[in-house]
Design a protein around this motif. Structure first.
Motif, PDB file in Angstrom:
ATOM      1  N   VAL A 149      -1.090   4.758 -14.548  1.00  0.00           N
ATOM      2  CA  VAL A 149      -1.982   3.879 -13.498  1.00  0.00           C
ATOM      3  C   VAL A 149      -2.376   5.439 -12.168  1.00  0.00           C
ATOM      4  CG1 VAL A 149      -2.868   2.602 -12.028  1.00  0.00           C
ATOM      5  CG2 VAL A 149      -1.990   1.746 -14.044  1.00  0.00           C
ATOM      6  N   LEU A 150      -1.420   5.506 -11.490  1.00  0.00           N
ATOM      7  CA  LEU A 150      -0.885   6.345 -10.539  1.00  0.00           C
ATOM      8  C   LEU A 150      -1.288   7.659 -10.400  1.00  0.00           C
ATOM      9  CD1 LEU A 150       2.556   4.636  -8.803  1.00  0.00           C
ATOM     10  CD2 LEU A 150      -0.029   4.898  -8.454  1.00  0.00           C
ATOM     11  N   ASN A 151      -1.428   8.270 -12.149  1.00  0.00           N
ATOM     12  CA  ASN A 151      -1.348   9.954 -12.194  1.00  0.00           C
ATOM     13  C   ASN A 151      -2.698   9.625 -12.883  1.00  0.00           C
ATOM     14  OD1 ASN A 151       1.271  10.305 -10.999  1.00  0.00           O
ATOM     15  ND2 ASN A 151       2.184  10.655 -12.774  1.00  0.00           N
ATOM     16  N   GLN A 152      -2.619   8.993 -13.836  1.00  0.00           N
ATOM     17  CA  GLN A 152      -4.461   9.203 -14.376  1.00  0.00           C
ATOM     18  C   GLN A 152      -4.738   7.905 -14.635  1.00  0.00           C
ATOM     19  OE1 GLN A 152      -1.804  10.152 -17.944  1.00  0.00           O
ATOM     20  NE2 GLN A 152      -1.546  12.622 -17.147  1.00  0.00           N
ATOM     21  N   ARG A 157      -9.781   5.663  -9.429  1.00  0.00           N
ATOM     22  CA  ARG A 157      -9.223   6.361  -8.596  1.00  0.00           C
ATOM     23  C   ARG A 157      -9.503   6.936  -6.915  1.00  0.00           C
ATOM     24  NH1 ARG A 157     -12.493   9.293 -13.328  1.00  0.00           N
ATOM     25  NH2 ARG A 157     -10.938   8.377 -14.978  1.00  0.00           N
ATOM     26  N   ARG A 158     -10.545   6.593  -6.396  1.00  0.00           N
ATOM     27  CA  ARG A 158     -10.854   5.773  -5.592  1.00  0.00           C
ATOM     28  C   ARG A 158     -10.091   5.843  -4.139  1.00  0.00           C
ATOM     29  NH1 ARG A 158     -16.950   3.217  -4.987  1.00  0.00           N
ATOM     30  NH2 ARG A 158     -16.389   3.116  -7.044  1.00  0.00           N
ATOM     31  N   PHE A 159      -9.205   4.418  -4.634  1.00  0.00           N
ATOM     32  CA  PHE A 159      -8.415   3.818  -3.995  1.00  0.00           C
ATOM     33  C   PHE A 159      -7.235   4.985  -4.215  1.00  0.00           C
ATOM     34  CE2 PHE A 159      -5.009   1.179  -3.345  1.00  0.00           C
ATOM     35  CZ  PHE A 159      -5.382   0.104  -1.872  1.00  0.00           C
ATOM     36  N   LEU A 160      -6.801   5.345  -4.413  1.00  0.00           N
ATOM     37  CA  LEU A 160      -5.967   6.125  -4.919  1.00  0.00           C
ATOM     38  C   LEU A 160      -6.403   7.681  -3.593  1.00  0.00           C
ATOM     39  CD1 LEU A 160      -4.480   5.635  -8.137  1.00  0.00           C
ATOM     40  CD2 LEU A 160      -3.193   5.185  -6.665  1.00  0.00           C
ATOM     41  N   ALA A 161      -7.384   7.838  -4.131  1.00  0.00           N
ATOM     42  CA  ALA A 161      -7.710   9.563  -3.311  1.00  0.00           C
ATOM     43  C   ALA A 161      -7.472   8.696  -1.772  1.00  0.00           C
ATOM     44  CB  ALA A 161      -8.922   9.600  -4.131  1.00  0.00           C
ATOM     45  N   ARG A 162      -8.182   7.224  -1.629  1.00  0.00           N
ATOM     46  CA  ARG A 162      -8.058   7.316   0.414  1.00  0.00           C
ATOM     47  C   ARG A 162      -6.485   6.671   0.291  1.00  0.00           C
ATOM     48  NH1 ARG A 162     -10.351   2.088   0.608  1.00  0.00           N
ATOM     49  NH2 ARG A 162     -12.049   2.881  -1.642  1.00  0.00           N
ATOM     50  N   VAL A 163      -5.509   5.801  -0.532  1.00  0.00           N
ATOM     51  CA  VAL A 163      -4.313   5.865  -0.007  1.00  0.00           C
ATOM     52  C   VAL A 163      -3.262   6.740   0.471  1.00  0.00           C
ATOM     53  CG1 VAL A 163      -4.770   3.665   0.324  1.00  0.00           C
ATOM     54  CG2 VAL A 163      -3.905   4.785  -2.076  1.00  0.00           C
ATOM     55  N   LEU A 164      -3.310   7.796  -0.715  1.00  0.00           N
ATOM     56  CA  LEU A 164      -2.468   8.826  -1.192  1.00  0.00           C
ATOM     57  C   LEU A 164      -2.716  10.102   0.242  1.00  0.00           C
ATOM     58  CD1 LEU A 164      -3.043   9.534  -4.668  1.00  0.00           C
ATOM     59  CD2 LEU A 164      -0.580   8.670  -3.363  1.00  0.00           C
ATOM     60  N   HIS A 221       0.658  -1.281   0.075  1.00  0.00           N
ATOM     61  CA  HIS A 221      -0.070  -0.070  -0.134  1.00  0.00           C
ATOM     62  C   HIS A 221       0.379   1.129   0.037  1.00  0.00           C
ATOM     63  CE1 HIS A 221      -3.988  -2.803   0.778  1.00  0.00           C
ATOM     64  NE2 HIS A 221      -2.928  -3.159   1.504  1.00  0.00           N
ATOM     65  N   GLU A 222       2.155   1.359  -0.571  1.00  0.00           N
ATOM     66  CA  GLU A 222       3.436   2.487  -0.400  1.00  0.00           C
ATOM     67  C   GLU A 222       2.930   2.887  -1.697  1.00  0.00           C
ATOM     68  OE1 GLU A 222       4.646   3.469   2.338  1.00  0.00           O
ATOM     69  OE2 GLU A 222       3.957   1.401   3.859  1.00  0.00           O
ATOM     70  N   ILE A 223       1.988   3.923  -2.489  1.00  0.00           N
ATOM     71  CA  ILE A 223       1.836   4.642  -3.421  1.00  0.00           C
ATOM     72  C   ILE A 223       3.718   4.950  -2.716  1.00  0.00           C
ATOM     73  CG2 ILE A 223       0.703   6.202  -4.271  1.00  0.00           C
ATOM     74  CD1 ILE A 223      -0.765   3.109  -4.020  1.00  0.00           C
ATOM     75  N   GLY A 224       4.351   6.198  -2.123  1.00  0.00           N
ATOM     76  CA  GLY A 224       5.508   6.563  -2.649  1.00  0.00           C
ATOM     77  C   GLY A 224       6.393   5.362  -2.927  1.00  0.00           C
ATOM     78  N   PHE A 225       6.232   4.825  -2.631  1.00  0.00           N
ATOM     79  CA  PHE A 225       7.248   3.433  -3.102  1.00  0.00           C
ATOM     80  C   PHE A 225       6.889   2.929  -4.470  1.00  0.00           C
ATOM     81  CE2 PHE A 225       7.865  -1.272  -4.183  1.00  0.00           C
ATOM     82  CZ  PHE A 225       9.352  -1.499  -3.690  1.00  0.00           C
ATOM     83  N   ALA A 226       5.387   2.792  -4.743  1.00  0.00           N
ATOM     84  CA  ALA A 226       5.243   2.431  -6.477  1.00  0.00           C
ATOM     85  C   ALA A 226       6.285   2.817  -6.591  1.00  0.00           C
ATOM     86  CB  ALA A 226       3.938   2.349  -6.410  1.00  0.00           C
ATOM     87  N   ARG A 227       5.647   4.696  -6.830  1.00  0.00           N
ATOM     88  CA  ARG A 227       5.842   5.925  -8.225  1.00  0.00           C
ATOM     89  C   ARG A 227       7.222   6.424  -8.142  1.00  0.00           C
ATOM     90  NH1 ARG A 227       2.532   9.939  -8.742  1.00  0.00           N
ATOM     91  NH2 ARG A 227       1.189   9.386  -6.642  1.00  0.00           N
ATOM     92  N   GLU A 228       7.826   5.859  -7.229  1.00  0.00           N
ATOM     93  CA  GLU A 228       9.400   5.712  -7.029  1.00  0.00           C
ATOM     94  C   GLU A 228      10.442   4.619  -8.261  1.00  0.00           C
ATOM     95  OE1 GLU A 228      13.356   6.449  -4.288  1.00  0.00           O
ATOM     96  OE2 GLU A 228      10.540   6.540  -3.365  1.00  0.00           O
ATOM     97  N   VAL A 229       9.865   3.141  -7.778  1.00  0.00           N
ATOM     98  CA  VAL A 229      10.397   1.760  -8.152  1.00  0.00           C
ATOM     99  C   VAL A 229       9.180   1.615  -9.127  1.00  0.00           C
ATOM    100  CG1 VAL A 229      10.686   0.099  -7.380  1.00  0.00           C
ATOM    101  CG2 VAL A 229      11.240   1.816  -5.776  1.00  0.00           C
TER     102      VAL A 229
END
Ligand code: ADP
Ligand code: MG
Length: 264
Positions: free
Chosen positions: A247-250, A257-264, A218-226
């Motif tokens: 997927v993360l930005n658009q 969208r709902r999931f990312l809005a919740r975990v970010l 669930h570590e979105i920052g990690f996903a974004r980076e790696v």
């Protein structure tokens, strides 16, 4: 001794193909027609709410769960099966175990052997499964301890290590078998927040080394980076997959969208 084959210069190593896989527990469909292609050396992050089938998917890649439909291949080998004509036949236990030694699996809860030191944890499988000599296994274990930054803990007992250190040792232990693919199932979710970073740093380092990796997190920052690719699952289905940034930005699917809005 039988020399382990070094595939590290083989560009095809770690190609994972998941083809129309379904898996039910009773009436509940935990995986519903899942297809994914993982390129050699790529990092795929799997996101999705609890119960969406992420762990089940990882377990099928190791034939810890038998699929009901579809099939999985690593570098062209059928996982758990062999092909004869146009039918697949399940492999014998011994052959399945051999395949499993080529897939590294890191769990949420480390699962180190508590009665063995760090070094013994790492050398056990290469000696038993890869017929390495003790000396060879120890030499490789120290290289891996350097990779995860814990050489000085070689003779420590798991219970004397922090959760973050235990997980770094679990990663070293999985790497000792020189796996074709590394699977991580929420590797940081059992850790105190201040220990998450050191484990993610080790996984990032591996990502740069060209190992094919699948990381449920669930570590979105990690996903974004790696991550190269991000897969989003709901109710056993892949509802969206694509290049990580896309997927993360658009995100296209409302559930993503709902999931990312919740975990970010
Ligand atoms: P996730 O890892 O995304 O949280 P899981 O793959 O663990 O999801 O589970 C997906 C669904 O399959 C859940 O509804 C879960 O209860 C069910 N499930 C998983 N493993 C089993 C099992 N061994 N027996 C019965 N149901 C299971
Ligand atoms: Mg899970």
């Amino acid at each position: 001794m039988s020399e382990a084959i070094d595939y590290s210069n083989n560009p095809l190593r770690g190609q994972v193909s998941i083809t129309q896989v379904s898996k039910s527990f009773g009436k509940h469909k935990a995986l519903d027609d899942v297809s994914l292609e993982l390129e050699p050396g790529s990092v795929t992050v799997i996101l999705g709410p609890s119960g969406s089938g992420k762990s089940t998917l990882l377990r099928t890649i190791n034939h810890l769960e038998r699929v009901d439909e579809g099939f999985i291949q690593i570098d062209g080998d059928y996982i758990g099966y062999q092909r004869k004509g146009d039918r697949l036949y399940e492999l014998k236990e011994k052959a399945i175990l051999r395949q499993r030694t080529e897939v590294g699996y890191v769990f949420q809860n480390f699962n180190l052997f508590p009665h063995m030191t760090v070094l013994e944890n790492i050398i056990e499988a290469p000696i038993v499964h890869k017929k390495q000599t003790r000396a060879q296994a120890i030499e490789r274990a120290y290289q891996l301890l350097d990779t995860v930054g814990l050489r000085e803990k070689a003779h420590a007992w798991p219970r004397h290590l922090s959760g973050g250190q235990q997980q770094r040792i679990a990663i070293a232990r999985a790497l000792a078998l020189n796996p074709r693919v590394m699977l991580f199932d929420e590797p940081t979710s059992a850790l105190d927040p201040e220990l998450v970073g050191e484990v993610l740093d080790v996984i990032k380092k591996l990502a740069r080394s060209g190992t094919t990796m699948v990381v449920v997190t669930h570590e979105i920052g990690f996903a974004r980076e790696v991550a190269d690719r991000v897969v989003f699952m709901v109710d056993g289905k892949v509802v969206e997959q694509g290049r990580a940034q896309q997927v993360l930005n658009q995100p296209q699917h409302p559930r993503t969208r709902r999931f990312l809005a919740r975990v970010l």
